[in-house]
Design an enzyme around this catalytic site. Structure first.
Site, PDB file in Angstrom:
ATOM      1  N   PHE A  32      12.375  -0.362  -0.062  1.00 11.88           N
ATOM      2  CA  PHE A  32      12.221  -1.773  -0.602  1.00 11.88           C
ATOM      3  C   PHE A  32      11.233  -1.764  -1.652  1.00 11.88           C
ATOM      4  O   PHE A  32      10.532  -1.052  -1.950  1.00 11.88           O
ATOM      5  CB  PHE A  32      11.839  -2.346   0.644  1.00 11.88           C
ATOM      6  CG  PHE A  32      10.287  -2.232   0.932  1.00 11.88           C
ATOM      7  CD1 PHE A  32       9.102  -2.967   0.461  1.00 11.88           C
ATOM      8  CD2 PHE A  32       9.931  -1.341   1.922  1.00 11.88           C
ATOM      9  CE1 PHE A  32       7.938  -2.615   1.077  1.00 11.88           C
ATOM     10  CE2 PHE A  32       8.789  -0.791   2.393  1.00 11.88           C
ATOM     11  CZ  PHE A  32       7.644  -1.394   1.756  1.00 11.88           C
ATOM     12  N   CYS A  33      11.192  -3.137  -2.471  1.00 11.48           N
ATOM     13  CA  CYS A  33      10.525  -3.532  -3.742  1.00 11.48           C
ATOM     14  C   CYS A  33      10.436  -5.017  -3.478  1.00 11.48           C
ATOM     15  O   CYS A  33      10.889  -5.642  -2.801  1.00 11.48           O
ATOM     16  CB  CYS A  33      11.044  -2.739  -5.006  1.00 11.48           C
ATOM     17  SG  CYS A  33      12.662  -3.199  -5.206  1.00 11.48           S
ATOM     18  N   THR A  34       9.841  -5.520  -4.719  1.00  8.27           N
ATOM     19  CA  THR A  34       9.676  -7.067  -4.967  1.00  8.27           C
ATOM     20  C   THR A  34      10.849  -7.587  -4.927  1.00  8.27           C
ATOM     21  O   THR A  34      11.259  -8.486  -3.912  1.00  8.27           O
ATOM     22  CB  THR A  34       8.779  -7.287  -6.089  1.00  8.27           C
ATOM     23  OG1 THR A  34       7.762  -6.389  -6.043  1.00  8.27           O
ATOM     24  CG2 THR A  34       8.383  -8.614  -5.997  1.00  8.27           C
TER      25      THR A  34
END
Length: 299
Positions: A179-181
């Site tokens: 996951f990331c922003t």
């Protein structure tokens, strides 16, 4: 919020084959300027990535223009709002990658992991067989991340392949969730892992921001706040503005606890840059802070 001066900030990306990306630069720049739009758009053979700001009509016009190219017809964007223009000018840049992993041969247009919606995410990362990895940088992870997620301790996305080389094994880590922003880094990271022989790779569709927008705090597995690259600094559940500020010296997000540190001096240093603060740098920083206060009308 003063609605008259409110700027819409639109963040977007899409991995799509754009072999003619260089030809799009000047026409796109001219169109954005004509609409009074400011910000940055990156173009590469692998796709498009950008954050722009302007009036509602201007933003709508730009996305109508972009969608006239059938390859970008389904381009989606996330909206936020700013009380003052967050960008000084408009730039359209040509790049080898729209998010820099440092390996242009990694192509999400060829292979990518399994998209997981925010509604499905909790179940996935609660599976003890799943290795959950935060693909963001150290300063982002420090202020918030998902419960049980691994922190690669990277200073830039370019360091992610080295982290994988030393800490992950496709024979041992059978299921990996990334996951990331906003989704772009974890999507590209999923393509990289697949190329390295990992067989079951997942990534959060729409990123942390979509999760915080859709999942109630009572059901959330997110802990802390999410750093964002605009004037809000950080957001929490329902995308409410968070409690962090940016250090005037180094730009690191700082909390109330950080400001209580003996290493924090407003405008001069924080716990994350204090050790690099030589006397010469302190003098320069004091002058920068004084000039900033003058511009803000505080002196």
């Amino acid at each position: 919020m003063n609605q008259e001066n409110t700027q819409i900030v639109a963040a977007f990306y899409k991995f799509v084959s754009l072999p003619d990306f260089a030809e799009k630069q000047e026409p796109l720049l001219s169109f954005c300027l004509a609409q009074g739009i400011k910000g940055t758009i990156l173009l590469a053979a692998e796709g498009i990535n950008g954050t722009i700001a302007g009036s509602s009509q201007g933003i709508d016009a730009v996305f109508a223009y972009l969608s006239s190219d059938r390859r970008l017809a389904d381009l989606e964007y996330k909206e936020s709002y700013a009380q003052a223009p967050p960008f000084e000018r408009m730039k359209v840049r040509l790049k080898s990658e729209i998010v820099t992993l440092g390996l242009p041969e990694v192509d999400p247009n060829q292979q990518v992991g399994i998209y997981v919606t925010p509604a499905e995410w909790n179940k996935l990362i609660s599976d003890p067989e799943v290795t959950v990895i935060d693909t963001r940088n150290e300063y982002e992870v420090r202020i918030g991340t998902f419960q049980g997620a691994e922190n690669p301790h990277t200073q830039s996305f370019r360091e992610f392949p080295e982290y994988v080389q030393h800490h992950l094994d496709p024979n041992q880590h059978k299921k990996v969730a990334l996951f990331c922003t906003g989704g772009i880094r974890c999507e590209k990271a999923s393509s990289f892992l697949l190329a390295q022989g990992f067989s079951e790779v997942y990534h959060l569709k729409g990123g942390i921001l979509k999760y915080l927008e859709e999942i109630p705090a009572t059901e959330s597995l997110w802990k802390g706040e999410c750093f964002v690259f605009d004037e809000r600094v950080a957001v929490s559940h329902s995308l409410e503005i968070g409690s962090h500020e940016l250090c005037f010296c180094c730009g690191h997000p700082i909390s109330d606890k950080d400001k209580a540190s003996p290493h924090y001096e407003e405008g001069i240093s924080c716990p994350y840059c204090f050790e690099q603060l030589t006397e010469e740098k302190r003098v320069r920083q004091q002058e920068k802070w004084r000039q900033y206060q003058l511009l803000q009308g505080q002196e």
